[in-house]
Design a protein around this motif. Structure first.
Motif, PDB file in Angstrom:
ATOM      1  N   ARG A  16       0.986  -1.226   0.267  1.00 56.29           N
ATOM      2  CA  ARG A  16      -0.021   0.114   0.057  1.00 56.29           C
ATOM      3  C   ARG A  16       0.824   1.275   0.133  1.00 56.29           C
ATOM      4  NH1 ARG A  16      -4.677  -2.129  -1.556  1.00 56.29           N
ATOM      5  NH2 ARG A  16      -5.225  -3.642  -0.498  1.00 56.29           N
ATOM      6  N   ASP A  17       0.716   2.083   0.961  1.00 54.64           N
ATOM      7  CA  ASP A  17       1.399   3.375   1.276  1.00 54.64           C
ATOM      8  C   ASP A  17       3.001   3.127   1.796  1.00 54.64           C
ATOM      9  OD1 ASP A  17      -0.724   4.838   0.121  1.00 54.64           O
ATOM     10  OD2 ASP A  17      -1.566   4.919   2.227  1.00 54.64           O
ATOM     11  N   SER A  18       3.160   2.060   2.006  1.00 56.91           N
ATOM     12  CA  SER A  18       4.681   1.779   2.589  1.00 56.91           C
ATOM     13  C   SER A  18       5.769   1.242   1.188  1.00 56.91           C
ATOM     14  CB  SER A  18       4.492   0.814   3.658  1.00 56.91           C
ATOM     15  OG  SER A  18       4.064   0.997   4.366  1.00 56.91           O
ATOM     16  N   ILE A  19       6.881   1.586   1.647  1.00 52.10           N
ATOM     17  CA  ILE A  19       7.914   1.174   0.562  1.00 52.10           C
ATOM     18  C   ILE A  19       8.557  -0.309   1.104  1.00 52.10           C
ATOM     19  CG2 ILE A  19      10.283   1.725  -0.482  1.00 52.10           C
ATOM     20  CD1 ILE A  19       9.478   4.664  -0.019  1.00 52.10           C
ATOM     21  N   ILE A  20       8.448  -0.332   2.160  1.00 49.01           N
ATOM     22  CA  ILE A  20       9.116  -1.745   2.872  1.00 49.01           C
ATOM     23  C   ILE A  20       8.537  -2.027   4.070  1.00 49.01           C
ATOM     24  CG2 ILE A  20      10.891  -0.460   4.023  1.00 49.01           C
ATOM     25  CD1 ILE A  20      12.904  -2.451   3.408  1.00 49.01           C
ATOM     26  N   VAL A  93       9.713  -5.540  -0.139  1.00 45.98           N
ATOM     27  CA  VAL A  93       9.991  -4.102  -0.692  1.00 45.98           C
ATOM     28  C   VAL A  93       9.301  -3.809  -1.878  1.00 45.98           C
ATOM     29  CG1 VAL A  93      12.257  -5.307  -1.587  1.00 45.98           C
ATOM     30  CG2 VAL A  93      11.843  -2.554  -0.925  1.00 45.98           C
ATOM     31  N   ASP A  94       8.939  -2.687  -2.056  1.00 42.62           N
ATOM     32  CA  ASP A  94       8.480  -2.167  -3.513  1.00 42.62           C
ATOM     33  C   ASP A  94       9.846  -1.867  -4.100  1.00 42.62           C
ATOM     34  OD1 ASP A  94       7.407  -0.911  -5.508  1.00 42.62           O
ATOM     35  OD2 ASP A  94       6.258   0.717  -4.284  1.00 42.62           O
ATOM     36  N   GLN A  95       9.963  -2.931  -4.929  1.00 40.48           N
ATOM     37  CA  GLN A  95      11.116  -2.653  -5.750  1.00 40.48           C
ATOM     38  C   GLN A  95      11.131  -1.447  -6.938  1.00 40.48           C
ATOM     39  OE1 GLN A  95       9.005  -5.303  -5.994  1.00 40.48           O
ATOM     40  NE2 GLN A  95       8.319  -5.522  -8.134  1.00 40.48           N
ATOM     41  N   ASN A  96       9.976  -0.957  -7.235  1.00 42.57           N
ATOM     42  CA  ASN A  96      10.004  -0.043  -8.183  1.00 42.57           C
ATOM     43  C   ASN A  96      10.135   1.177  -7.651  1.00 42.57           C
ATOM     44  OD1 ASN A  96       9.075  -1.930 -10.373  1.00 42.57           O
ATOM     45  ND2 ASN A  96       7.070  -1.817  -9.494  1.00 42.57           N
ATOM     46  N   LEU A  99      14.005   1.571  -6.861  1.00 42.36           N
ATOM     47  CA  LEU A  99      14.951   1.656  -8.202  1.00 42.36           C
ATOM     48  C   LEU A  99      15.222   3.103  -8.433  1.00 42.36           C
ATOM     49  CD1 LEU A  99      13.492  -0.807 -10.677  1.00 42.36           C
ATOM     50  CD2 LEU A  99      15.804  -0.859  -9.966  1.00 42.36           C
ATOM     51  N   LYS A 100      14.381   4.097  -8.133  1.00 43.40           N
ATOM     52  CA  LYS A 100      14.312   5.323  -8.371  1.00 43.40           C
ATOM     53  C   LYS A 100      15.526   6.050  -7.583  1.00 43.40           C
ATOM     54  CE  LYS A 100       9.431   5.533  -9.013  1.00 43.40           C
ATOM     55  NZ  LYS A 100       8.025   6.156  -8.509  1.00 43.40           N
ATOM     56  N   THR A 101      15.887   5.344  -6.519  1.00 46.00           N
ATOM     57  CA  THR A 101      16.797   6.190  -5.750  1.00 46.00           C
ATOM     58  C   THR A 101      18.293   5.553  -6.053  1.00 46.00           C
ATOM     59  OG1 THR A 101      16.739   4.306  -3.859  1.00 46.00           O
ATOM     60  CG2 THR A 101      15.018   6.200  -3.853  1.00 46.00           C
ATOM     61  N   LEU A 102      18.479   4.540  -6.830  1.00 45.48           N
ATOM     62  CA  LEU A 102      19.733   4.039  -7.327  1.00 45.48           C
ATOM     63  C   LEU A 102      20.242   4.440  -8.357  1.00 45.48           C
ATOM     64  CD1 LEU A 102      18.537   0.205  -6.041  1.00 45.48           C
ATOM     65  CD2 LEU A 102      19.707   1.931  -4.758  1.00 45.48           C
ATOM     66  N   ASP A 103      20.006   5.347  -8.849  1.00 42.57           N
ATOM     67  CA  ASP A 103      20.622   5.864 -10.308  1.00 42.57           C
ATOM     68  C   ASP A 103      21.974   6.287 -10.017  1.00 42.57           C
ATOM     69  OD1 ASP A 103      18.147   5.777 -11.331  1.00 42.57           O
ATOM     70  OD2 ASP A 103      17.600   8.053 -11.106  1.00 42.57           O
ATOM     71  N   ALA A 104      22.653   6.301  -9.057  1.00 39.77           N
ATOM     72  CA  ALA A 104      23.939   6.596  -8.489  1.00 39.77           C
ATOM     73  C   ALA A 104      24.626   5.543  -8.426  1.00 39.77           C
ATOM     74  CB  ALA A 104      24.080   7.666  -7.543  1.00 39.77           C
ATOM     75  N   PHE A 105      23.963   4.452  -8.279  1.00 40.07           N
ATOM     76  CA  PHE A 105      24.663   2.975  -8.155  1.00 40.07           C
ATOM     77  C   PHE A 105      24.302   2.244  -9.213  1.00 40.07           C
ATOM     78  CE2 PHE A 105      23.917   5.298  -4.186  1.00 40.07           C
ATOM     79  CZ  PHE A 105      24.990   5.164  -3.397  1.00 40.07           C
ATOM     80  N   GLY A 147      10.663   2.359  15.185  1.00 40.05           N
ATOM     81  CA  GLY A 147      10.571   3.978  14.978  1.00 40.05           C
ATOM     82  C   GLY A 147       9.858   4.320  13.982  1.00 40.05           C
ATOM     83  N   HIS A 148       9.286   3.632  12.842  1.00 37.69           N
ATOM     84  CA  HIS A 148       8.659   4.175  11.990  1.00 37.69           C
ATOM     85  C   HIS A 148       9.407   5.056  10.902  1.00 37.69           C
ATOM     86  CE1 HIS A 148       4.995   2.271  13.387  1.00 37.69           C
ATOM     87  NE2 HIS A 148       5.225   2.927  14.509  1.00 37.69           N
ATOM     88  N   GLU A 149      10.821   4.735  10.976  1.00 40.01           N
ATOM     89  CA  GLU A 149      11.833   5.649  10.325  1.00 40.01           C
ATOM     90  C   GLU A 149      12.456   4.851   9.022  1.00 40.01           C
ATOM     91  OE1 GLU A 149      14.669   7.058  12.777  1.00 40.01           O
ATOM     92  OE2 GLU A 149      13.745   6.564  14.656  1.00 40.01           O
ATOM     93  N   LEU A 150      11.773   3.734   8.396  1.00 40.92           N
ATOM     94  CA  LEU A 150      12.215   3.135   7.307  1.00 40.92           C
ATOM     95  C   LEU A 150      11.641   3.853   6.085  1.00 40.92           C
ATOM     96  CD1 LEU A 150      12.518  -0.812   7.804  1.00 40.92           C
ATOM     97  CD2 LEU A 150      14.148   0.924   7.399  1.00 40.92           C
ATOM     98  N   ASP A 151      12.102   4.850   5.619  1.00 36.75           N
ATOM     99  CA  ASP A 151      11.800   5.551   4.347  1.00 36.75           C
ATOM    100  C   ASP A 151      12.409   4.974   3.416  1.00 36.75           C
ATOM    101  OD1 ASP A 151      14.141   6.565   5.015  1.00 36.75           O
ATOM    102  OD2 ASP A 151      13.679   8.495   5.676  1.00 36.75           O
ATOM    103  N   GLN A 152      12.309   5.659   2.210  1.00 34.59           N
ATOM    104  CA  GLN A 152      12.793   5.514   0.984  1.00 34.59           C
ATOM    105  C   GLN A 152      14.277   5.122   0.987  1.00 34.59           C
ATOM    106  OE1 GLN A 152      11.401   7.693  -2.336  1.00 34.59           O
ATOM    107  NE2 GLN A 152      11.689   6.227  -3.815  1.00 34.59           N
ATOM    108  N   GLU A 153      14.739   6.369   1.506  1.00 35.30           N
ATOM    109  CA  GLU A 153      16.219   6.399   1.619  1.00 35.30           C
ATOM    110  C   GLU A 153      17.085   5.572   2.554  1.00 35.30           C
ATOM    111  OE1 GLU A 153      19.898   9.451   3.260  1.00 35.30           O
ATOM    112  OE2 GLU A 153      17.914  10.271   2.701  1.00 35.30           O
ATOM    113  N   ASN A 154      16.393   5.012   3.721  1.00 31.92           N
ATOM    114  CA  ASN A 154      16.647   3.856   4.356  1.00 31.92           C
ATOM    115  C   ASN A 154      16.701   2.612   3.846  1.00 31.92           C
ATOM    116  OD1 ASN A 154      17.691   5.454   6.778  1.00 31.92           O
ATOM    117  ND2 ASN A 154      15.667   5.702   7.586  1.00 31.92           N
ATOM    118  N   ALA A 155      15.468   2.535   3.225  1.00 36.32           N
ATOM    119  CA  ALA A 155      15.203   1.125   2.581  1.00 36.32           C
ATOM    120  C   ALA A 155      16.329   0.968   1.419  1.00 36.32           C
ATOM    121  CB  ALA A 155      13.881   1.307   1.824  1.00 36.32           C
TER     122      ALA A 155
END
Length: 287
Positions: A16-20, A93-96, A99-105, A147-155
């Motif tokens: 749903r609204d979570s990434i991971i 994990v929502d792999q899609n 993916l948007k955050t891994l352009d530098a890798f 702590g509900h801190e698993l955002d897109q960057e942490n994932a």
């Protein structure tokens, strides 16, 4: 555990609204064929058993990591004596979104694309030598999840850390490829769209019906007919998401001769009608 209905056999994870989602769990293993609409990572910390995926059997033991692509049918069977100590970390994990955050890798992005490709094999590797490091990593991310801190960057950083430790895919592990249940699963894969009977299966594999039934149950813990229905419903879910075919056409295409029976079986197994599943999944960003 002996499931009594298809509703006990199918498990669809919707982020749903979570990434991971990140969980460290004890005991209560999933003991039925199931799949997820997102990428799943399973790391075994304690306990022994068998994982069935891609029509293959893999030994489950401490230090072994499994990566299941979306819609990969798999089953976990923990040894009776190890059930009380079975401990694992599960990541969905929502792999899609990642993916948007891994352009530098680019290399790690390509690895994620390979691991999450629809229809690709499950990835299995031994990371026993890295267990202490992985335990430290998971302890940190478990605290973030609580702590509900698993955002897109942490994932993304979690996956990058894991990917840096797993070997290349060509070194993935394959085991027990010649069990009878593998032959049955491959036969189902080729024939699920037609009328399936134990008599036909028995004749094609040149084994007696009683032997086939007994061995399949011993190796997988379920009946052949239940596996056939689960496989058909998984294929139906794929078509509902990826095609514009009507409900009647999809039911017929996956082996249900009667549309009403298809809808009834789908509702019993998935928890909603095919039309509801199509509408709800279309709004789910993890699909």
């Amino acid at each position: 555990m002996h499931p009594t209905s298809l509703a006990d056999k199918l498990e669809l994870i919707s982020l749903r609204d979570s990434i991971i989602s990140f969980s460290r769990l004890n005991a209560n293993p999933v003991r039925y064929h199931h799949w997820h609409q997102c990428l799943e990572v399973l790391y075994v910390e304690e306990g022994y058993g068998v994982v069935i995926a891609d029509n293959r059997h893999y030994t489950m033991r401490p230090g072994r990591i499994f990566v299941f692509p979306p819609f990969t049918l798999h089953k976990i069977m923990v040894e009776e004596r190890a059930a009380t100590i079975y401990r694992r970390t599960i990541i969905h994990v929502d792999q899609n979104a990642i993916l948007k955050t891994l352009d530098a890798f680019p290399h790690q992005k390509q690895k994620l694309l390979q691991l999450s490709a629809r229809g690709s094999e499950a990835f299995v590797a031994d990371l026993t030598d890295l267990h202490l490091w992985i335990n430290t990593l998971f302890t940190h991310y478990s605290a973030l999840a609580e702590g509900h801190e698993l955002d897109q960057e942490n994932a993304a950083t979690l996956l990058l850390s894991l990917f840096s430790m797993i070997p290349a895919q060509e070194r993935s592990i394959r085991e027990d490829e010649y069990r009878l249940s593998r032959q049955v699963m491959l036969w189902v894969e080729e024939n699920y769209m037609h009328k399936v009977s134990l008599e036909t299966l028995s004749a094609d594999l040149q084994k007696s019906m009683s032997y086939l039934s007994r061995r399949f149950h011993a190796e997988t813990g379920e009946k052949i007919i239940d596996y056939v229905t689960t496989y058909r419903l998984r294929k139906a879910c794929e078509l509902l998401l990826r095609s514009d075919l009507s409900i009647h056409e999809i039911g017929s295409k996956v082996g249900f001769a009667d549309a009403t029976y298809f809808i009834t079986s789908f509702k019993k197994g998935i928890g909603k009608t095919p039309l509801q599943y199509r509408k709800n999944s279309a709004r789910d960003p993890a699909v």
